[in-house]
Design an enzyme around this catalytic site. Sequence first.
Site, mmCIF file in Angstrom:
data_model
loop_
_atom_site.group_PDB
_atom_site.id
_atom_site.type_symbol
_atom_site.label_atom_id
_atom_site.label_comp_id
_atom_site.label_asym_id
_atom_site.label_seq_id
_atom_site.Cartn_x
_atom_site.Cartn_y
_atom_site.Cartn_z
ATOM 1 N N SER B 50 42.331 16.633 52.255
ATOM 2 C CA SER B 50 42.294 17.229 50.919
ATOM 3 C C SER B 50 41.420 16.469 49.937
ATOM 4 O O SER B 50 41.127 16.983 48.864
ATOM 5 C CB SER B 50 43.702 17.313 50.336
ATOM 6 O OG SER B 50 44.551 18.024 51.185
ATOM 7 N N GLU B 52 38.610 15.226 47.760
ATOM 8 C CA GLU B 52 37.534 16.135 47.384
ATOM 9 C C GLU B 52 36.258 15.458 46.884
ATOM 10 O O GLU B 52 35.170 15.691 47.379
ATOM 11 C CB GLU B 52 38.054 17.105 46.296
ATOM 12 C CG GLU B 52 39.168 18.004 46.799
ATOM 13 C CD GLU B 52 39.772 18.876 45.701
ATOM 14 O OE1 GLU B 52 39.419 18.720 44.522
ATOM 15 O OE2 GLU B 52 40.617 19.727 46.047
ATOM 16 N N GLY B 53 36.422 14.604 45.882
ATOM 17 C CA GLY B 53 35.272 14.288 45.051
ATOM 18 C C GLY B 53 34.260 13.285 45.556
ATOM 19 O O GLY B 53 33.050 13.495 45.429
ATOM 20 N N GLY B 54 34.706 12.179 46.137
ATOM 21 C CA GLY B 54 33.702 11.196 46.516
ATOM 22 C C GLY B 54 34.305 9.934 47.091
ATOM 23 O O GLY B 54 35.517 9.734 47.072
ATOM 24 N N PHE B 121 31.609 9.329 38.475
ATOM 25 C CA PHE B 121 33.057 9.462 38.627
ATOM 26 C C PHE B 121 33.727 8.669 37.522
ATOM 27 O O PHE B 121 33.126 7.760 36.936
ATOM 28 C CB PHE B 121 33.480 8.934 40.003
ATOM 29 C CG PHE B 121 34.210 9.958 40.816
ATOM 30 C CD1 PHE B 121 33.563 11.095 41.257
ATOM 31 C CD2 PHE B 121 35.544 9.781 41.161
ATOM 32 C CE1 PHE B 121 34.241 12.045 42.003
ATOM 33 C CE2 PHE B 121 36.226 10.726 41.917
ATOM 34 C CZ PHE B 121 35.577 11.855 42.335
ATOM 35 N N TRP B 160 54.449 13.801 66.650
ATOM 36 C CA TRP B 160 55.570 12.913 66.941
ATOM 37 C C TRP B 160 55.979 12.296 65.610
ATOM 38 O O TRP B 160 55.158 11.717 64.908
ATOM 39 C CB TRP B 160 55.157 11.802 67.906
ATOM 40 C CG TRP B 160 54.976 12.235 69.319
ATOM 41 C CD1 TRP B 160 54.089 13.153 69.789
ATOM 42 C CD2 TRP B 160 55.697 11.758 70.472
ATOM 43 N NE1 TRP B 160 54.196 13.272 71.148
ATOM 44 C CE2 TRP B 160 55.177 12.419 71.592
ATOM 45 C CE3 TRP B 160 56.718 10.817 70.646
ATOM 46 C CZ2 TRP B 160 55.653 12.184 72.882
ATOM 47 C CZ3 TRP B 160 57.178 10.585 71.931
ATOM 48 C CH2 TRP B 160 56.663 11.273 73.038
ATOM 49 N N GLN B 235 49.751 7.353 40.077
ATOM 50 C CA GLN B 235 48.648 7.930 39.319
ATOM 51 C C GLN B 235 48.858 9.423 39.084
ATOM 52 O O GLN B 235 49.163 10.165 40.010
ATOM 53 C CB GLN B 235 47.342 7.733 40.087
ATOM 54 C CG GLN B 235 46.153 8.342 39.380
ATOM 55 C CD GLN B 235 44.847 7.823 39.945
ATOM 56 O OE1 GLN B 235 44.383 8.288 40.976
ATOM 57 N NE2 GLN B 235 44.270 6.839 39.282
ATOM 58 N N HIS B 237 46.770 12.500 38.014
ATOM 59 C CA HIS B 237 45.388 12.934 37.849
ATOM 60 C C HIS B 237 45.333 13.936 36.719
ATOM 61 O O HIS B 237 46.236 14.758 36.571
ATOM 62 C CB HIS B 237 44.927 13.576 39.170
ATOM 63 C CG HIS B 237 43.457 13.804 39.267
ATOM 64 N ND1 HIS B 237 42.807 14.754 38.528
ATOM 65 C CD2 HIS B 237 42.512 13.212 40.039
ATOM 66 C CE1 HIS B 237 41.516 14.732 38.837
ATOM 67 N NE2 HIS B 237 41.318 13.804 39.758
ATOM 68 N N LEU B 247 44.347 20.102 43.471
ATOM 69 C CA LEU B 247 43.472 19.247 42.681
ATOM 70 C C LEU B 247 42.161 19.937 42.295
ATOM 71 O O LEU B 247 41.513 20.574 43.124
ATOM 72 C CB LEU B 247 43.124 17.993 43.485
ATOM 73 C CG LEU B 247 42.144 17.054 42.774
ATOM 74 C CD1 LEU B 247 42.828 16.329 41.632
ATOM 75 C CD2 LEU B 247 41.558 16.059 43.748
ATOM 76 N N GLU B 250 37.814 15.218 40.060
ATOM 77 C CA GLU B 250 37.178 14.554 38.934
ATOM 78 C C GLU B 250 35.667 14.770 38.953
ATOM 79 O O GLU B 250 34.993 14.667 37.935
ATOM 80 C CB GLU B 250 37.480 13.056 39.044
ATOM 81 C CG GLU B 250 37.146 12.247 37.847
ATOM 82 C CD GLU B 250 37.802 10.879 37.966
ATOM 83 O OE1 GLU B 250 38.967 10.748 37.561
ATOM 84 O OE2 GLU B 250 37.161 9.946 38.479
ATOM 85 N N ARG B 281 41.633 7.476 34.846
ATOM 86 C CA ARG B 281 42.562 8.605 34.920
ATOM 87 C C ARG B 281 43.808 8.418 34.076
ATOM 88 O O ARG B 281 44.320 9.384 33.500
ATOM 89 C CB ARG B 281 42.956 8.827 36.372
ATOM 90 C CG ARG B 281 41.802 9.383 37.162
ATOM 91 C CD ARG B 281 42.141 9.522 38.620
ATOM 92 N NE ARG B 281 40.985 10.087 39.308
ATOM 93 C CZ ARG B 281 40.882 10.172 40.617
ATOM 94 N NH1 ARG B 281 41.848 9.728 41.395
ATOM 95 N NH2 ARG B 281 39.802 10.701 41.164
ATOM 96 N N HIS B 351 49.144 12.278 41.875
ATOM 97 C CA HIS B 351 47.948 12.301 42.708
ATOM 98 C C HIS B 351 47.817 11.121 43.670
ATOM 99 O O HIS B 351 47.155 11.209 44.693
ATOM 100 C CB HIS B 351 46.724 12.340 41.794
ATOM 101 C CG HIS B 351 45.421 12.371 42.518
ATOM 102 N ND1 HIS B 351 45.053 13.414 43.328
ATOM 103 C CD2 HIS B 351 44.399 11.490 42.566
ATOM 104 C CE1 HIS B 351 43.850 13.173 43.826
ATOM 105 N NE2 HIS B 351 43.441 11.997 43.397
ATOM 106 N N ARG B 386 44.186 3.261 40.031
ATOM 107 C CA ARG B 386 43.050 3.344 40.932
ATOM 108 C C ARG B 386 41.929 4.142 40.288
ATOM 109 O O ARG B 386 42.189 5.110 39.584
ATOM 110 C CB ARG B 386 43.484 4.041 42.220
ATOM 111 C CG ARG B 386 42.342 4.519 43.068
ATOM 112 C CD ARG B 386 42.835 5.222 44.305
ATOM 113 N NE ARG B 386 43.254 6.596 44.083
ATOM 114 C CZ ARG B 386 42.471 7.665 44.337
ATOM 115 N NH1 ARG B 386 41.250 7.502 44.783
ATOM 116 N NH2 ARG B 386 42.921 8.884 44.137
ATOM 117 N N LEU B 387 40.701 3.740 40.549
ATOM 118 C CA LEU B 387 39.579 4.578 40.148
ATOM 119 C C LEU B 387 39.357 5.630 41.221
ATOM 120 O O LEU B 387 39.542 5.377 42.416
ATOM 121 C CB LEU B 387 38.312 3.748 39.999
ATOM 122 C CG LEU B 387 38.269 2.763 38.836
ATOM 123 C CD1 LEU B 387 36.864 2.193 38.693
ATOM 124 C CD2 LEU B 387 38.697 3.418 37.520
#
Lengths: 117, 571, 157, 257
Positions: B50, B52-54, B121, B160, B235, B237, B247, B250, B281, B351, B386-387
């Site tokens: 999932s 997405e951005g970078g 970002f 499992w 975090q 988002h 999401l 960003e 964020r 997030h 977190r960035l």
Amino acid sequence: MKESRLMLIQYATAVLALALVAAHLIMQGVILPYDTAISFNNILSIYQNWIYAGFLEALLVVVLVHGFNGLRIILHEWRQTAPWSRWVDLGTVAAVAVAVGYGTRTVILAVFGGVSG
Amino acid sequence: MVETSRHDILIVGSGIAGLRAAIEAARISNGKLDIAVITKVQAMRAHSVSAEGGTAAVLYPELGDSLESHMFDTVKGSDYLADQDAVERFVKEMPGEIYQLEHWGLPWSRREDGRIAQRNFGGYTYPRATYAEDKVGFFEMQTLYDTATKYGNISFYQEWFVTSILADGGEFKGVTAIERKSGNFSQILAKAGIIATGGSGRLYSFATYAYSSTPDGMAAAYRAGIPLKDMEFIQFHPSGLIPSGILITEAVRGEGGVLVNKDGERFMKKYAPNKLDLASRDVVSRAMMTEIEEGRGMKDDASGLDYLNLDLSPIGGQKIKERLSQIREIAIKFRGIDPVEAPLPVRPVCHYVMGGIDTDIDGATKLKGLWAAGEAACVSINGANRLGANSTAECLVWGKITGGEAAKYAAARPQASVPGELSALEEKRIFDGIFHGKGGTNPYEVRDALQKEMAKDAFVFRTGDGLSQALRTIRELKQKDFLHCEDKSRVYNTNLSDVLEVEGMLAVAEVVVAGALARTESRGAHFRRDYPGRDDKNWLKHTLAYAGPDGPRLDYSTVAITKYQPAERHY
Amino acid sequence: MSLVGEERAKNKRGIWGWLNPYHYNLERWAYTFQRVTGVAVLLYLLGHLGDTSFFVGGPTGTGPSSSSWSFIGSIFENSFGHLILVLVVLVLTFHGVNGIRLILSEFGLIMKKPSGIEYPYRPKSLGSVQKSLVWVAIAAAVVAALWTYLVLFEGMG
Amino acid sequence: MSEFKLAVQRFDPLTDAKPRLAEYTVPMREGMTVLDALLYARDYLDHSIALRFSCRQASCGSCGMKINGRPRLACYTQVEELGGEKVVAQPLDNFAIVKDLVTDLESFFTKHKQLMPYVLRSDAQELDHPTAEYLMKPEELKKVLQFTYCIKCGLCTSACPTVAMDVKFPGPQAMAQAYRYLMDERDEGGEKRLEALDTAHGVWRCHFAGSCSFVCPKGVDPALGIQLLRRHVLSGKAPRKQGEGAKVWSAPAGSTK
Ligand SMILES: Cc1cc2nc3c(=O)[nH]c(=O)nc-3n(C[C@H](O)[C@H](O)[C@H](O)COP(=O)(O)OP(=O)(O)OC[C@H]3O[C@@H](n4cnc5c(N)ncnc54)[C@H](O)[C@@H]3O)c2cc1C
Ligand code: HEM
Ligand code: SF4
Ligand code: F3S
Ligand code: FES
């Protein structure tokens, strides 16, 4: 034989079949009225023309190869056991040989056989 | 007798961290070590798809970027709670990881000259997020998964469910797990283990996470006596799409999208005059909640959620279609809005968890022979916030490091063995306790109640009273008789694993709330209305939570500060 | 594990899944018809080998025989026999024209090249070219069959 | 509040001789997906319904199933888009049923693996110890991009008529990926790839039924990839030979890096 060669044959025979079948149908119904086309005398005259007879033989071979190879494909997709695959391949060759043989007999007899009443 | 299988290295989790670790171990060992990856979903389905951005890395020093800058931005973003030695190692390793994935086939987006492209970002001084459209995590998973198939010595236990970590004499021995397909319970022993079970965002129902992101891995480590670190830092988002919480990356703001309130005002001007929408964020999310609380938000009637608008029109239609194709797809499909034409309704959404299993800079846990990597671990490079784009990056770097460390360790060790009663006890707990257990409470309702409580009192803004209430609720929920299973079939019994997940969620939620209640300051994503300032004197330290008989026992450890002294943050 | 519903657990659609295009796209219908018509024409052809051999007196014949040939005529020269011929032309024309579509497609000749795609996704391989060619095959088959009908039943041609 | 009927195919091979449809009544809400509906049923009506799901945003490929007769992703199908009919959820065709809506995709993953879904290069050292990136122009990337969108959900393979019979056929997913790696400018393993496809149960068993592309939720269009692949297999010519793949970027002379 590599499967790609067999498929090339399938495509090539398809294109040839298109030409030959179309010609065959046209001759059977368009050029002459249907009743005339399938009359004994007309067919006899066809066979006695070498080009026509050759044409029919080619049609025979092309369409049978194409048709049975097509059937082979279907059968391969149907079951995948090793013996089945082997028999399908052998069977295809045999079927084409028999059918071509039988059809060719008709052509040969029509060309060379003595005409009876 | 519990069924047993053995490997040299056992990796729990097939996300970016787990797969990267597996490949590294396979590569280093030259085909000699037997590596197994065990995952509760099919390997390719891990939550990481999932992302997405970078993924952040310094690729263009010639354009001014530098490792120091990446390091500083990360430390500043973390509100100075990150361990700076770890961050330094991290930024150095990253460029190589980007090239490595590229070589393995990842379709990174390219510049016109054929080199890898990067974008802006939040919280960064330079465009540093390496991207592949807006499906970065997906492509990373694909590349790693596909590449892993190349190695004959990596095997997968797909679907499992790991229930516990086996430890004996202070050493890691393996795990116990249930094979979903058959319902069989086994122990899988290994010389070395890596926990890469990802984050625990499903403590909240409005979350960007996959449904599978429950904290079972963290809970298993916690129960095995390993402390969880900094769990109070969660975090939120800024842009979760209403109403699903999916999401909106960003990168949308990185490419030029802007947040606006009810009056069409670009409110970030007030809160972060320099970085605006691209402040870190925690800052943006707090700004949004303030706007909403002060009545400048809008309300979605169907879901009852308040929201603000994310306007993509400054980006331009063509660029949206090319670089944000998935966002456009999601917005159209799940909200019926084409972002080329209209703004998207968004609100802060759970997030990421900055905390996780406590590890040292090599990813080693306090249990000998066991490492942890990825979101499940807390190294910590993310500190209190977190960035964006640093997490997939962290998964890559510590996937590689732990894979290598575990391989070296396993190569020099005899095969593991473990007293049989350990897993027999676990089997009893699960099958006698839950599978055949009795109870009247629907476990899914317990989960709902927990998520509701977390959203109410452990969200963007927190108070002592609210957190105390949350702690009470969690403890009440723990007492309920939900430990039972309505599905009586052994085959693919998700009911059973869901109950186990809920049990783990309650344990970890308790850690989150207890840590947050204790931390009487505001730092990064943890904001206490009753203690709105950062308090370096008392709280520049990591929280460690150990499992105790009546809930978590808290302890603290020091933060490694090497280059940058704590300073006030401005965006 | 011993399974009670073992066969069911296999869940292969088998021949039915293979031949049943319901719920799917036009090209899938064309696929099914291509197969069925191929086999049908092959069967007809084998029969046709049999009946043409009566021109030379049948399986044991030795040369062109007009009595043997008129025996075949007496079997086929009726409405039922003509109807079969109309059907054969229908089916064969579809197979032939659709076959050309397949050849062109499978050699990539009428395929658009891959390039960036945009949501909502519309598969390039199933674009209007394919759809129209399938309809062309159907139309050609109907026209050819009609013509044959006119030739056989109305004595045209 | 309005409601609708959700029929779920139930089948536990340990106890059931054959599948049956069980019906649940689910309250409708705006934007509800079939996955939402199934989870509602699982959480509040019958805990024993087995299904797969994870990302709920069409990225992970877990939730493939047959919905109203056609393979779809449950999380990507809105109840509304089914046009007010009863919603019928069944497992994907042509994969063995593990239980209820859960099917066994082991063979599917194996086939993907068999067609070598990774970059093959002659520069082994560079491949695993990169110095910089292989250069690749955006146009070149676009040639394979749509095929990289595959989430391995199995819808295409479940829909393919050849797959319904031929257990050895790789299926559209695996072949589309074979095409993706064949055409990727970085790959040099083309000849090996073509050979693996030119078998009695290989690429030729696709007859361009197109159902794969018809059901693919991510726009991959496997049918397109497969048709383009055949030309290469027929000629036996790979787009690139060993050593002809994309080159590593190197800093221009005089620069600092
Ligand atoms: C929507 C979204 C977008 C994001 N975008 C970005 C971004 O653009 N850039 C960025 O850097 N970061 C991003 N992140 C964060 C990043 O995606 C995650 O932190 C990262 O993917 C976590 O990867 P992982 O390998 O640690 O674990 P995961 O991918 O979560 O994998 C967990 C694995 O553990 C397994 N597992 C869990 N429990 C068990 C158990 N009990 N038994 C067996 N197996 C188990 C699961 O099956 C799975 O395989 C994003 C996160 C979200 C939610
Ligand atoms: C008139 C010209 C014809 C053309 C252009 C043509 C074309 C084709 C093509 C292209 C295929 C391959 C389909 C695929 O693999 O995707 C095919 C298959 C087949 N053809 Fe023909 N064909 C023709 C005539 C015939 C005739 C006369 C027969 C009968 C003898 C026949 C029998 C078959 C069979 C049995 C198949 C296999 C079906 C399949 O693979 O799906 N064809 N044809
Ligand atoms: S090609 Fe499409 S349908 Fe097939 S597995 Fe990939 S995403 Fe799913
Ligand atoms: S459905 Fe199957 S037949 Fe070919 S075009 Fe797709 S693989
Ligand atoms: S749940 Fe991931 S694709 Fe549907």
